[in-house]
Scaffold this motif. Structure first.
Motif, short mmCIF file in Angstrom:
data_model
loop_
_atom_site.label_atom_id
_atom_site.label_comp_id
_atom_site.label_asym_id
_atom_site.label_seq_id
_atom_site.Cartn_x
_atom_site.Cartn_y
_atom_site.Cartn_z
N ASP A 47 -1.54 -0.48 -12.24
CA ASP A 47 -1.31 -0.21 -10.82
C ASP A 47 -2.66 -0.10 -10.13
O ASP A 47 -3.63 0.39 -10.71
CB ASP A 47 -0.53 1.08 -10.62
N CYS A 49 -4.76 0.95 -6.39
CA CYS A 49 -4.70 1.69 -5.13
C CYS A 49 -5.53 0.95 -4.10
O CYS A 49 -6.66 0.55 -4.37
CB CYS A 49 -5.23 3.11 -5.31
N CYS A 50 -4.97 0.81 -2.93
CA CYS A 50 -5.66 0.15 -1.84
C CYS A 50 -6.74 1.09 -1.30
O CYS A 50 -6.47 2.26 -1.06
CB CYS A 50 -4.66 -0.20 -0.75
N CYS A 53 -5.38 2.15 2.62
CA CYS A 53 -4.24 3.05 2.83
C CYS A 53 -4.08 4.06 1.69
O CYS A 53 -3.28 4.98 1.79
CB CYS A 53 -2.95 2.26 3.02
N LEU A 54 -4.84 3.88 0.59
CA LEU A 54 -4.87 4.79 -0.55
C LEU A 54 -3.51 4.97 -1.22
O LEU A 54 -3.25 5.98 -1.85
CB LEU A 54 -5.45 6.15 -0.15
N LYS A 55 -2.65 3.99 -1.09
CA LYS A 55 -1.33 4.03 -1.73
C LYS A 55 -1.33 3.05 -2.90
O LYS A 55 -2.04 2.05 -2.87
CB LYS A 55 -0.23 3.61 -0.74
N LYS A 56 -0.52 3.35 -3.92
CA LYS A 56 -0.34 2.39 -4.99
C LYS A 56 0.28 1.14 -4.39
O LYS A 56 1.18 1.23 -3.57
CB LYS A 56 0.61 2.93 -6.06
N CYS A 57 -0.20 0.01 -4.79
CA CYS A 57 0.36 -1.22 -4.26
C CYS A 57 0.34 -2.31 -5.32
O CYS A 57 -0.44 -2.27 -6.26
CB CYS A 57 -0.38 -1.68 -3.01
N CYS A 64 -3.20 -6.27 0.09
CA CYS A 64 -2.39 -5.08 -0.19
C CYS A 64 -0.97 -5.34 0.31
O CYS A 64 -0.78 -5.80 1.44
CB CYS A 64 -2.99 -3.86 0.51
N ARG A 66 1.19 -3.15 1.08
CA ARG A 66 1.62 -2.12 2.04
C ARG A 66 0.97 -2.29 3.41
O ARG A 66 1.63 -2.31 4.42
CB ARG A 66 1.34 -0.74 1.51
N CYS A 67 -0.36 -2.39 3.45
CA CYS A 67 -1.04 -2.42 4.75
C CYS A 67 -1.63 -3.79 5.08
O CYS A 67 -2.09 -4.00 6.19
CB CYS A 67 -2.13 -1.36 4.80
N LYS A 92 -5.63 2.65 -12.13
CA LYS A 92 -5.18 3.91 -12.71
C LYS A 92 -4.56 3.67 -14.06
O LYS A 92 -4.02 2.67 -14.33
CB LYS A 92 -4.17 4.60 -11.82
#
Length: 92
Positions: A47, A49-50, A53-57, A64, A66-67, A92
């Motif tokens: 996985d 992380c962006c 946006c610091l989210k798993k993507c 990314c 998500r963003c 991660k």
């Protein structure tokens, strides 16, 4: 080490326990499947992380999911320090 396994009617194979242990593969892990030349390559999916946006993507084509951040363009915004580039994506 060469091992031969049969595909079942749904196209599945069993990865031997020795190989699962060696690569820390556990039930539920996701594998990336890549075709290269005349080979099929399996890799344990990591996985990411962006950095924006610091989210798993799950990113495809370096964007990314998500963003929409373009990872390649983001990487170009960093200056090189001692011939090393600052990391862009955290695994991660």
């Amino acid at each position: 080490m060469e091992m031969i396994r049969k595909l079942d009617e749904l196209g599945r194979i069993v990865i031997p326990v020795e190989i699962r242990n060696q690569y820390d593969l556990k039930e539920g892990d996701r594998l990336e499947i890549e075709e290269r030349d005349s080979a099929i390559i399996l890799k344990k999916h990591k996985d990411t992380c962006c950095p924006q946006c610091l989210k798993k993507c799950v990113h495809t084509d370096n964007f990314c999911s998500r963003c929409g951040l373009n990872f390649k363009e983001y990487a170009k915004s960093f200056k090189k320090l001692d011939e090393k580039t600052v990391a862009v994506v955290i695994t991660k």
